[in-house]
Design an enzyme around this catalytic site. Structure first.
Site, PDB file in Angstrom:
ATOM      1  N   ARG A 625      12.234  -2.825 -18.037  1.00  0.00           N
ATOM      2  CA  ARG A 625      13.519  -3.374 -18.460  1.00  0.00           C
ATOM      3  C   ARG A 625      13.607  -4.838 -18.020  1.00  0.00           C
ATOM      4  O   ARG A 625      13.362  -5.164 -16.859  1.00  0.00           O
ATOM      5  CB  ARG A 625      14.680  -2.599 -17.833  1.00  0.00           C
ATOM      6  CG  ARG A 625      16.048  -3.068 -18.346  1.00  0.00           C
ATOM      7  CD  ARG A 625      17.192  -2.571 -17.490  1.00  0.00           C
ATOM      8  NE  ARG A 625      17.279  -1.120 -17.420  1.00  0.00           N
ATOM      9  CZ  ARG A 625      17.794  -0.352 -18.384  1.00  0.00           C
ATOM     10  NH1 ARG A 625      18.284  -0.878 -19.479  1.00  0.00           N
ATOM     11  NH2 ARG A 625      17.828   0.957 -18.225  1.00  0.00           N
ATOM     12  N   ASN A 628      16.972 -10.424 -17.570  1.00  0.00           N
ATOM     13  CA  ASN A 628      17.497 -11.647 -18.191  1.00  0.00           C
ATOM     14  C   ASN A 628      16.373 -12.260 -19.012  1.00  0.00           C
ATOM     15  O   ASN A 628      15.374 -12.725 -18.465  1.00  0.00           O
ATOM     16  CB  ASN A 628      17.981 -12.624 -17.107  1.00  0.00           C
ATOM     17  CG  ASN A 628      18.523 -13.927 -17.686  1.00  0.00           C
ATOM     18  OD1 ASN A 628      17.921 -14.537 -18.557  1.00  0.00           O
ATOM     19  ND2 ASN A 628      19.667 -14.361 -17.180  1.00  0.00           N
ATOM     20  N   GLN A 635       9.594 -16.953 -16.022  1.00  0.00           N
ATOM     21  CA  GLN A 635       8.600 -16.440 -15.073  1.00  0.00           C
ATOM     22  C   GLN A 635       7.212 -16.421 -15.699  1.00  0.00           C
ATOM     23  O   GLN A 635       6.226 -16.792 -15.065  1.00  0.00           O
ATOM     24  CB  GLN A 635       8.985 -15.026 -14.613  1.00  0.00           C
ATOM     25  CG  GLN A 635      10.068 -15.031 -13.561  1.00  0.00           C
ATOM     26  CD  GLN A 635       9.701 -15.916 -12.405  1.00  0.00           C
ATOM     27  OE1 GLN A 635       8.730 -15.674 -11.694  1.00  0.00           O
ATOM     28  NE2 GLN A 635      10.444 -16.989 -12.212  1.00  0.00           N
ATOM     29  N   GLY A 698       8.190  -5.627 -11.709  1.00  0.00           N
ATOM     30  CA  GLY A 698       8.133  -7.010 -11.241  1.00  0.00           C
ATOM     31  C   GLY A 698       7.407  -7.872 -12.254  1.00  0.00           C
ATOM     32  O   GLY A 698       6.376  -7.475 -12.797  1.00  0.00           O
ATOM     33  N   GLY A 700       7.083 -11.513 -11.650  1.00  0.00           N
ATOM     34  CA  GLY A 700       6.826 -12.840 -11.095  1.00  0.00           C
ATOM     35  C   GLY A 700       5.356 -13.221 -11.095  1.00  0.00           C
ATOM     36  O   GLY A 700       5.020 -14.398 -11.029  1.00  0.00           O
ATOM     37  N   GLU A 701       4.478 -12.236 -11.157  1.00  0.00           N
ATOM     38  CA  GLU A 701       3.055 -12.531 -10.957  1.00  0.00           C
ATOM     39  C   GLU A 701       2.188 -12.147 -12.151  1.00  0.00           C
ATOM     40  O   GLU A 701       1.160 -12.767 -12.404  1.00  0.00           O
ATOM     41  CB  GLU A 701       2.576 -11.827  -9.687  1.00  0.00           C
ATOM     42  CG  GLU A 701       3.457 -12.263  -8.522  1.00  0.00           C
ATOM     43  CD  GLU A 701       3.101 -11.668  -7.182  1.00  0.00           C
ATOM     44  OE1 GLU A 701       2.388 -12.350  -6.436  1.00  0.00           O
ATOM     45  OE2 GLU A 701       3.538 -10.555  -6.871  1.00  0.00           O
TER      46      GLU A 701
END
Lengths: 735, 172
Positions: A625, A628, A635, A698, A700-701
């Site tokens: 999910r 934003n 990101q 996650g 971010g990576e």
């Protein structure tokens, strides 16, 4: 685990602007470097000029006569500290200035404190240190290999049988160099004591982890240590560890009875706050003629410092991406007289994916098979091939298919150097990507007020990913409010404890804590509903908050204003505390899946001068999910830039004689700039993940993983030259 | 804006290590009595409390400390405070108008999510304002080239280009 699925969808997912945007564009967001306290003095770290040995003499007497200098701390007078407690991801760096031992070039050896930073810098330059220098151990082949606690060897099936059964085999060695995190924000802190109470404004990614270390090492109660990080100038892993500079500043502040500000210099950022360590990896792949993998063997060696081990994780994803019956991974580290390693954006996967996804491309060419087809044939999307249990979600095939369609992969002529544009050679490359699931503990508090507004509080840090914003959106949906009615504050260890921003774990961890907190808040509000209330007797999950009222979930027209509930008991606010409640893994009957991706890249190479330009990137990600859309896209964009840097520029060089960083400035250590980056097409696929109520993964990576391999594979397609060592530089491309 | 050299006399030395600097920052007259080694970056941050201007490298290589001196962009870590005596300095704090409204570029940066951690943002904005003035926003490639002195380690470049492109199109 919250029984009822939360009602999300009004604000969650929307690409609203960052709630902290106005602060950031006006220069009013306070970073640690912006903090000034009354009576504050300035500290400058002095670092060693030898790579190994012992300090035999430090003469500080002359320094103390210089204008403004208040103290010089060395191993002879710095306070003795308690041993470090256990920290996240393995060992802690040793306490600074406890003895005269030197384990790497550029290590902390003294601290100069003066009234101004100019005076401290000047004095630090004049310090005279004599060493009994030794030859630093810098050659990995001369070191002693040892296992890494977080990266145990793994094995399934029989890789030698798989090798024997293969029709086509490849085996090669791949290398990734040291990369330095280098967030734009110089790391540092302001430390101030009041008796046994310590307050520190720092650049850590984890306020609670730092609190624990400071309390233990200074022997003071954890309850009296406050770590504040409302804003953080990036980190990419460099803020995960309890680096010695924090202990130096806190120790000096305690000794001097004054607030001490200590900001590292850019060259010190290359030595004192970690890096992505060098790896050398051997990969062997075997496949039958139809492209079915019969074996994967992945051996990695990663470099560590003498006192502080690398995180590793280079091989940890290898057994999970492809459905291959015979897999073996072996990971070792070697301790050398090198600076501290740490995690850097996509730790382990950034390096391991380079080797595996380059090897897969090599295998495809050996097979005469489309590299995309080879992936699609072998990717494991239903079951985790290591455990045999179903994934909580896995969209890696969809990533590959959607990316290929958007990129136009079917128009690719697979023959090397076959696609040209004038004098330029074009190359199209791709890579699949995964990033491990990581779900650390977080807590949060949600408060509603009589005026209809609400607050969320947690000690988590927003490293720039947008935590303030996505948590505001989530709370707005859960409470039935507009985001402007929700005040989210983070970055203070006096707030409910939270995991660090790192390991792509915070968004899931914290959002599930907020969901749990709202459920508890609803329970608390129900206790205020008397026997005559239409809500009397309902349970916490039978009600929802909407527009400042508590309502029946199944009939929202039955509602009681929260203000009335509060006023009935003379209250002005009510809070609910929550925490992540991870499902029992065995009972859940599934394996928690991380994020997945596929990267498609076009490069253009001028063979006369070896110039390589990344012209096009299509980056598809299964991020569960999406909280934003706008910030999630950012990101992936940012991680793509990091991947381009890893592929083409970033290379922290160590002088082989002394162990000194040879290019430790932004003038010499190249990173991707605006002109190096094309327009990147970012697409999200997949469904909300089943493992937690938030449905998030996650992100971010994951966006960095696969970028370097896709670029390297595109270079091979353009030139016929196989890239196995990063970064890919002009000398490798000249024809 | 044209760059003009100050005709003011050299700054007055108080003693070996101190100098008085008279300058104008964001339209307001300012006097600094600072260490002679103080950079413009340090004077702005430490003497005037204008901490919007960031220190990212202290070597002129990252652009985080970009400010305007007499309308031209400079990296304030490579300029001594004493050098701006009699000159006009503009920092990120000076981009908002008298009513406190954001500059169109600041609004475009927020709308396009042209930053993540936000640390490089003041420098990016100050470069972008000059880039528009210099007429260097003719194409994405030109924007990228003339914004490449400002590093963004979070990697917001595509969004920065979009924000600058929009502000340029809006006649800013």
């Amino acid at each position: 685990m919250t029984a009822t699925k939360p009602d999300l969808g009004t604000w969650v997912g929307k690409g609203i602007d960052r709630v902290d945007g106005p602060h950031k564009v006006t220069g009013t967001a306070p970073y640690a470097s912006d903090v000034t306290l009354p009576g504050m003095v300035h500290a400058v770290v002095v670092t060693s000029t030898v790579g190994a040995g012992t300090i035999t003499k430090i003469d500080t007497s002359a320094l103390l006569t210089l204008p403004g200098v208040r103290a010089v701390f060395t191993h002879e007078n710095f306070p003795r500290l308690n041993p470090s407690p256990d920290v996240l991801f393995g060992e802690a760096p040793t306490a600074p200035l406890q003895d005269g031992r030197i384990t790497f070039h550029g290590q902390e050896v003294a601290l100069v404190v003066a009234d101004t930073s100019q005076e401290a810098t000047e004095a630090a330059r004049l310090i005279e240190i004599t060493y009994a220098a030794e030859a630093p151990l810098l050659d990995p082949a001369a070191g002693q290999p040892e296992p890494l606690p977080l990266s145990p060897d793994t094995s399934r099936g029989d890789t030698e049988a798989g090798w024997a059964a293969a029709d086509v085999r490849i085996g090669a060695t791949y290398r990734t160099p040291e990369n330095t995190n280098n967030p734009l924000g110089l790391m540092g802190c302001v430390a101030a004591w009041d008796g046994d109470h310590l307050e520190i404004h720092d650049t850590t990614q984890g306020t609670i982890a730092l609190r624990k270390t400071l309390a233990a090492m200074f022997g003071v109660p954890e309850s009296g240590v406050r770590v504040r990080v409302p804003y953080l100038g990036g980190g990419f892993g460099a803020g995960l560890n309890q680096w010695p500079y924090k202990l130096l500043a806190a120790g000096a502040a305690r000794e001097l009875g004054r607030p001490v500000k200590l900001m590292l210099t850019r060259p010190q950022m290359f030595r004192l706050v970690g890096h992505r360590p060098d790896t050398e990896q051997q990969v062997r792949l075997g496949a039958t003629r139809d492209g079915t993998l019969t074996m994967i063997e992945h051996r990695a060696t990663v470099l560590s410092s003498i006192d502080f081990l690398a995180v590793g994780l280079i091989t940890s994803g290898t057994g999970h991406l492809y459905a291959c019956p015979n897999v073996a991974t072996v990971e070792r580290t070697v301790r050398l007289n090198r600076r501290y390693p740490t995690s850097m954006r996509a730790p382990g996967e950034a390096e391991g994916n380079w080797a595996i996804e380059t090897a897969m491309d090599e295998l495809a060419y050996e097979l005469g098979m489309d590299p995309l087809e080879l992936r699609l044939r072998n990717l494991a999307t239903d079951l985790d091939p290591a455990s045999g249990k179903p994934w909580s979600s896995n969209g890696v095939i969809e990533c590959c298919r959607v990316g290929a369609e958007l990129f136009g992969w079917s128009r690719r002529d697979p023959r090397p150097s076959s696609m040209r544009e004038g004098d330029l050679l074009l190359g199209w490359g791709m890579a699949a990507a995964g990033f491990f699931a990581y779900l650390p503990m977080s807590q949060a508090r949600v408060t509603v007020y009589a005026d209809g507004t609400a607050a969320v509080r947690s000690a988590a840090t927003d490293i720039g990913t947008g935590t303030y914003t996505v948590i505001t959106q989530l709370a707005a949906d859960l409470l039935g409010l507009h985001p402007q009615q929700v005040d989210c504050r983070l970055g203070d260890s006096d707030m409910p404890a939270s995991a660090q921003s790192g390991g792509s774990g915070l968004a899931s961890s914290l959002s599930n804590a907020v969901i749990d907190a709202v459920s508890h808040l609803q329970g608390e509000l129900l206790t205020l509903a008397g026997a005559d209330s239409p809500l009397h007797g309902l349970g916490p999950d039978d009600v929802v908050c909407r527009d400042g009222a508590l309502c029946r979930r199944d009939d929202p027209s039955v509602r009681v204003p929260i203000a009335d509930l509060l006023a009935g008991q003379g209250l002005v606010e009510m809070s609910g505390d929550g925490r992540l409640r991870p499902p029992d893994a065995a009972a859940a009957g599934m394996v928690h899946a991380g994020a997945y991706g596929a990267r498609f890249v076009e490069v253009a190479i001028d063979p006369m001068i070896g110039r390589l330009r990344v012209r096009r990137v299509v980056s598809v990600t299964d991020g569960g999910r999406i909280l934003n859309r706008k910030l999630a896209r950012s990101q992936i964009l940012g991680a793509t830039v990091g991947g381009i840097g890893q592929a083409l520029f970033e290379d922290t060089l160590t002088d082989p004689g002394t162990g000194r960083v040879a290019n430790g400035t932004f003038g010499d250590y190249l990173v991707a700039v605006s002109a190096d980056v094309p327009d990147v097409e970012v697409v999200f696929v997949g469904e909300p993940d089943r493992y937690t109520p938030s449905g998030t993964k996650g992100i971010g990576e994951i966006g960095l993983v696969g970028v370097a391999a896709a670029i390297g594979n595109a270079v091979h397609h353009a030139t016929g030259r196989r890239m196995r060592d990063l970064p890919i530089t002009v000398d490798q491309l000249m024809m | 804006m044209k760059t003009t050299r100050s005709t003011a006399p050299a700054p007055t030395a108080q003693d070996e290590y101190t100098v008085d600097v008279f300058t104008v920052v964001n339209g307001a007259p300012v006097q600094w009595r600072v260490d002679t080694r103080t950079t413009l970056l340090e004077a702005l941050r430490d003497s005037s409390g204008l901490t919007g201007t960031k220190r990212g490298c202290d070597q002129g290589a990252c652009g985080a400390c970009t400010v305007h001196v007499d309308g031209a962009r400079v990296v304030s870590c490579l300029m001594l405070a004493a050098q701006v005596d009699g000159r006009q300095v503009t920092t990120v704090e000076g981009l908002i108008d008298e009513e406190g409204r954001l500059h169109p570029l600041q609004e475009a940066f927020v709308r396009h999510d042209a930053f993540q951690c936000g640390f490089c943002t003041p420098g990016q904005l100050m470069s972008a304002v000059c880039l528009l003035r210099e007429g260097r926003a003719g194409s994405d490639a030109e924007i990228r080239e003339y914004m490449s002195g400002n590093l963004c380690r979070c990697g917001a470049y595509d969004n920065i280009v979009a924000a600058v492109r929009e502000a340029a199109g809006g006649g800013a």
